[in-house]
Design a protein around this motif. Sequence first.
Motif, PDB file in Angstrom:
ATOM      1  N   ARG A  36       0.751  -0.805   0.081  1.00 50.30           N
ATOM      2  CA  ARG A  36       0.003   0.172   0.123  1.00 50.30           C
ATOM      3  C   ARG A  36       1.003   1.289   0.001  1.00 50.30           C
ATOM      4  O   ARG A  36       0.697   2.281  -0.637  1.00 50.30           O
ATOM      5  CB  ARG A  36      -0.917   0.161   1.477  1.00 50.30           C
ATOM      6  CG  ARG A  36      -2.178   0.772   1.287  1.00 50.30           C
ATOM      7  CD  ARG A  36      -3.157   0.539   2.339  1.00 50.30           C
ATOM      8  NE  ARG A  36      -2.563   1.124   3.427  1.00 50.30           N
ATOM      9  CZ  ARG A  36      -3.231   0.743   4.704  1.00 50.30           C
ATOM     10  NH1 ARG A  36      -3.863  -0.312   4.780  1.00 50.30           N
ATOM     11  NH2 ARG A  36      -2.696   1.425   5.768  1.00 50.30           N
ATOM     12  N   ILE A  37       2.047   1.286   0.868  1.00 47.48           N
ATOM     13  CA  ILE A  37       2.724   2.305   1.001  1.00 47.48           C
ATOM     14  C   ILE A  37       3.470   2.670  -0.439  1.00 47.48           C
ATOM     15  O   ILE A  37       3.615   3.819  -0.816  1.00 47.48           O
ATOM     16  CB  ILE A  37       3.759   2.073   2.094  1.00 47.48           C
ATOM     17  CG1 ILE A  37       3.244   2.254   3.236  1.00 47.48           C
ATOM     18  CG2 ILE A  37       4.779   3.510   1.749  1.00 47.48           C
ATOM     19  CD1 ILE A  37       4.139   1.940   4.329  1.00 47.48           C
ATOM     20  N   TRP A  38       3.869   1.613  -0.995  1.00 43.03           N
ATOM     21  CA  TRP A  38       4.681   1.778  -2.252  1.00 43.03           C
ATOM     22  C   TRP A  38       3.646   2.164  -3.331  1.00 43.03           C
ATOM     23  O   TRP A  38       4.207   3.244  -4.025  1.00 43.03           O
ATOM     24  CB  TRP A  38       5.110   0.151  -2.521  1.00 43.03           C
ATOM     25  CG  TRP A  38       5.882   0.517  -4.002  1.00 43.03           C
ATOM     26  CD1 TRP A  38       5.560  -0.359  -5.059  1.00 43.03           C
ATOM     27  CD2 TRP A  38       6.955   1.197  -4.518  1.00 43.03           C
ATOM     28  NE1 TRP A  38       6.354  -0.316  -6.099  1.00 43.03           N
ATOM     29  CE2 TRP A  38       7.219   0.759  -5.778  1.00 43.03           C
ATOM     30  CE3 TRP A  38       7.904   2.050  -3.869  1.00 43.03           C
ATOM     31  CZ2 TRP A  38       8.284   1.252  -6.518  1.00 43.03           C
ATOM     32  CZ3 TRP A  38       8.712   2.508  -4.710  1.00 43.03           C
ATOM     33  CH2 TRP A  38       9.097   2.142  -5.979  1.00 43.03           C
TER      34      TRP A  38
ATOM     35  N   ARG B 266       1.197   4.180  -2.961  1.00 42.11           N
ATOM     36  CA  ARG B 266       0.885   5.687  -2.831  1.00 42.11           C
ATOM     37  C   ARG B 266       2.176   6.511  -2.824  1.00 42.11           C
ATOM     38  O   ARG B 266       1.937   7.541  -3.327  1.00 42.11           O
ATOM     39  CB  ARG B 266       0.296   5.711  -1.361  1.00 42.11           C
ATOM     40  CG  ARG B 266      -1.057   5.080  -1.257  1.00 42.11           C
ATOM     41  CD  ARG B 266      -1.621   5.256   0.043  1.00 42.11           C
ATOM     42  NE  ARG B 266      -3.217   4.664  -0.190  1.00 42.11           N
ATOM     43  CZ  ARG B 266      -3.868   4.601   0.916  1.00 42.11           C
ATOM     44  NH1 ARG B 266      -3.604   5.006   2.036  1.00 42.11           N
ATOM     45  NH2 ARG B 266      -5.086   3.949   0.840  1.00 42.11           N
ATOM     46  N   ALA B 267       3.158   5.921  -2.299  1.00 42.30           N
ATOM     47  CA  ALA B 267       4.391   6.593  -2.604  1.00 42.30           C
ATOM     48  C   ALA B 267       4.719   6.997  -4.181  1.00 42.30           C
ATOM     49  O   ALA B 267       5.130   8.200  -4.388  1.00 42.30           O
ATOM     50  CB  ALA B 267       5.741   5.841  -1.911  1.00 42.30           C
ATOM     51  N   GLN B 268       4.538   5.887  -4.920  1.00 41.06           N
ATOM     52  CA  GLN B 268       4.714   6.285  -6.436  1.00 41.06           C
ATOM     53  C   GLN B 268       3.779   7.358  -6.862  1.00 41.06           C
ATOM     54  O   GLN B 268       3.996   8.318  -7.654  1.00 41.06           O
ATOM     55  CB  GLN B 268       4.392   5.018  -7.041  1.00 41.06           C
ATOM     56  CG  GLN B 268       5.366   3.959  -7.042  1.00 41.06           C
ATOM     57  CD  GLN B 268       5.281   2.831  -7.861  1.00 41.06           C
ATOM     58  OE1 GLN B 268       4.199   1.986  -7.927  1.00 41.06           O
ATOM     59  NE2 GLN B 268       6.140   2.730  -8.993  1.00 41.06           N
TER      60      GLN B 268
ATOM     61  N   ALA C  80       2.733   9.754  -5.033  1.00 42.51           N
ATOM     62  CA  ALA C  80       3.138  11.003  -4.265  1.00 42.51           C
ATOM     63  C   ALA C  80       4.221  11.503  -4.983  1.00 42.51           C
ATOM     64  O   ALA C  80       4.194  12.742  -5.146  1.00 42.51           O
ATOM     65  CB  ALA C  80       3.399  10.819  -2.951  1.00 42.51           C
ATOM     66  N   VAL C  81       4.915  10.541  -5.733  1.00 42.80           N
ATOM     67  CA  VAL C  81       6.099  11.217  -6.139  1.00 42.80           C
ATOM     68  C   VAL C  81       5.933  12.036  -7.507  1.00 42.80           C
ATOM     69  O   VAL C  81       6.354  12.814  -8.198  1.00 42.80           O
ATOM     70  CB  VAL C  81       7.264  10.084  -6.592  1.00 42.80           C
ATOM     71  CG1 VAL C  81       8.202  10.656  -7.279  1.00 42.80           C
ATOM     72  CG2 VAL C  81       8.091   9.948  -5.179  1.00 42.80           C
TER      73      VAL C  81
ATOM     74  N   THR D 241       4.120  15.151  -6.923  1.00 48.91           N
ATOM     75  CA  THR D 241       5.081  16.112  -6.552  1.00 48.91           C
ATOM     76  C   THR D 241       6.357  16.242  -7.577  1.00 48.91           C
ATOM     77  O   THR D 241       6.465  15.298  -8.112  1.00 48.91           O
ATOM     78  CB  THR D 241       5.597  16.020  -5.033  1.00 48.91           C
ATOM     79  OG1 THR D 241       6.341  14.736  -4.885  1.00 48.91           O
ATOM     80  CG2 THR D 241       4.653  16.081  -3.953  1.00 48.91           C
TER      81      THR D 241
ATOM     82  N   ASN E 263      10.088  15.396  -8.620  1.00 48.64           N
ATOM     83  CA  ASN E 263      10.811  14.344  -8.223  1.00 48.64           C
ATOM     84  C   ASN E 263      12.189  14.768  -7.904  1.00 48.64           C
ATOM     85  O   ASN E 263      12.979  13.744  -7.510  1.00 48.64           O
ATOM     86  CB  ASN E 263      10.706  13.456  -9.523  1.00 48.64           C
ATOM     87  CG  ASN E 263      11.322  11.878  -9.145  1.00 48.64           C
ATOM     88  OD1 ASN E 263      11.171  11.785  -7.623  1.00 48.64           O
ATOM     89  ND2 ASN E 263      11.555  11.031 -10.089  1.00 48.64           N
ATOM     90  N   GLY E 264      12.564  16.066  -7.937  1.00 52.92           N
ATOM     91  CA  GLY E 264      13.868  16.367  -7.927  1.00 52.92           C
ATOM     92  C   GLY E 264      14.039  16.919  -6.524  1.00 52.92           C
ATOM     93  O   GLY E 264      12.905  17.093  -5.600  1.00 52.92           O
ATOM     94  N   ASP E 265      15.276  17.634  -6.299  1.00 50.80           N
ATOM     95  CA  ASP E 265      15.518  18.086  -5.000  1.00 50.80           C
ATOM     96  C   ASP E 265      14.873  19.536  -4.756  1.00 50.80           C
ATOM     97  O   ASP E 265      14.106  20.066  -6.090  1.00 50.80           O
ATOM     98  CB  ASP E 265      17.122  18.193  -4.483  1.00 50.80           C
ATOM     99  CG  ASP E 265      17.812  19.105  -5.778  1.00 50.80           C
ATOM    100  OD1 ASP E 265      16.943  19.597  -6.295  1.00 50.80           O
ATOM    101  OD2 ASP E 265      19.087  18.980  -5.915  1.00 50.80           O
TER     102      ASP E 265
END
Lengths: 174, 322
Positions: free
Chosen positions: B25-27, B29-31, B33-34, B37, B39-41
Amino acid sequence: MQAQVESQATDAELLAMAREGDSSAFSRLYSSCAPGLHLYAQSLTRDAHLADDIVQEAYLRLFQRAGLNGSIASYLYTVARHLAIDEFRLRASRKEPPRLVPRNAADAADADVIARALDSLAPEQREVVVLKHYGGLTFPQIAHVTSVPVGTAASRYRYALDKLARLLTRRDVP
Amino acid sequence: MNPADVESLLEHYQPPPPPLALEKRIWERAQRAVILTSNGDRWTRIVLMAASVMFFLLVVVLGVVSNRSPVGPARPQDNTEKQEAIALQFQPQAGDTILISGRATGSRTVTVEFPAQKFEYEAAGKGLRRLVDGKAPPEWRDTHRIHLRSGMAIDGVLGKSTNADTVLLKISATSDVSIATSDIARDDKGILRIEEIPVPEESRTPERLAALLLPAKPVVIGASWTQEKNLPELLGGLGPVEGRLAVTLKETKLVDGFRCAVLTLSMEAAVFNSGKAKLHGEAVVRIDRGIVLSLTMEGPIELSGSTWDCAGAIRAELKEAR
């Protein structure tokens, strides 16, 4: 060779690879921190479902956090503590003390005793023990996560061990 | 046992692994989320943001220049192809449970003519409904509870219409609202009441609501589609609602961390057999699950010759599979 390179990757490198879509890097990052983080979240909220949510949110914030300096574990624990105390505590509806499992089958009989002894500590002492033993944090990192001086973190740990020693010697575990 | 022994003892134990599904689930959603937002610094994001602002300004300037150009007026541009098409499909995961609840209000103002004086009165109705999908856990199972109250009360003073100096009138009456269902009870005070209607197992309201609102294929922002059929879910499932519903994908936004589609709704329909409704509203749909999280509708409903200003809202509470 590839596996060897990956095995030497730091948490920061794993995070960068995961951000690029590498699921195995994320899996390694997750397995290195999530069990301790989940235990920590559950020890703060006493609710396993809330602990799930906190772990998830902490990792998502890690993914979205740009320019992270310092330890990733320290960051995850700091976020988890903030979430548990400021945002999730009011939602806690269960009373589930955290559990421990033995590394060896021979220790299985005492797992429940150890977990209950740990659970009987004062929250600030239990927190330090969990962060030290199951989060693998150093005292400066624990001090950062819990927002106390390093000396305070160390003394809380010392007092916690003293109390655990008394409890386990007398088997006076609740 | 001393503290050193305790430290050694603690090393024999470890935290149990978190639930297996949590990592997946985290993976997922993290994808997302990235993707949502940068993807860089931080500096990369600042540069991208600055570039976006400059590009926007450039577009504005070019637009102004082209509008003033003697060559001709600016041609409308179709940006549809450049936008991301969004698939909105009802696809809850196994173990998800959805609680639907709804509220509705209605009111009207009517002028009543007496021989010598006019009175205005207001009537108001409220409804509360709780629907539970057939798959909901026992603690969520419920029955419909609807309380409709309508009527009027007039406290007025009639002077010239009677021979007396003043006469206090106190009139109570029921409104003429009628709803085609046999489960409504009317008592001698004119209160309409519906209670304890069991939820049919096959109601599957979340799925039917999604089937009404969601498009058959992926759509871009600004796209519209229509439904022309019986739409009872849009009025809380009460009675037949035959008409046309127009839906437009207005925008996407984050709601509680989830990417959601905002739909605008416009409906003209015959309701409760003899009434007419002209409603507009908005719905918020979670994109990953295709579940309608909220729906609001408002507008006039004409029933038995009187027009009610109505408003209603449906909300869904999703308890995700773990």
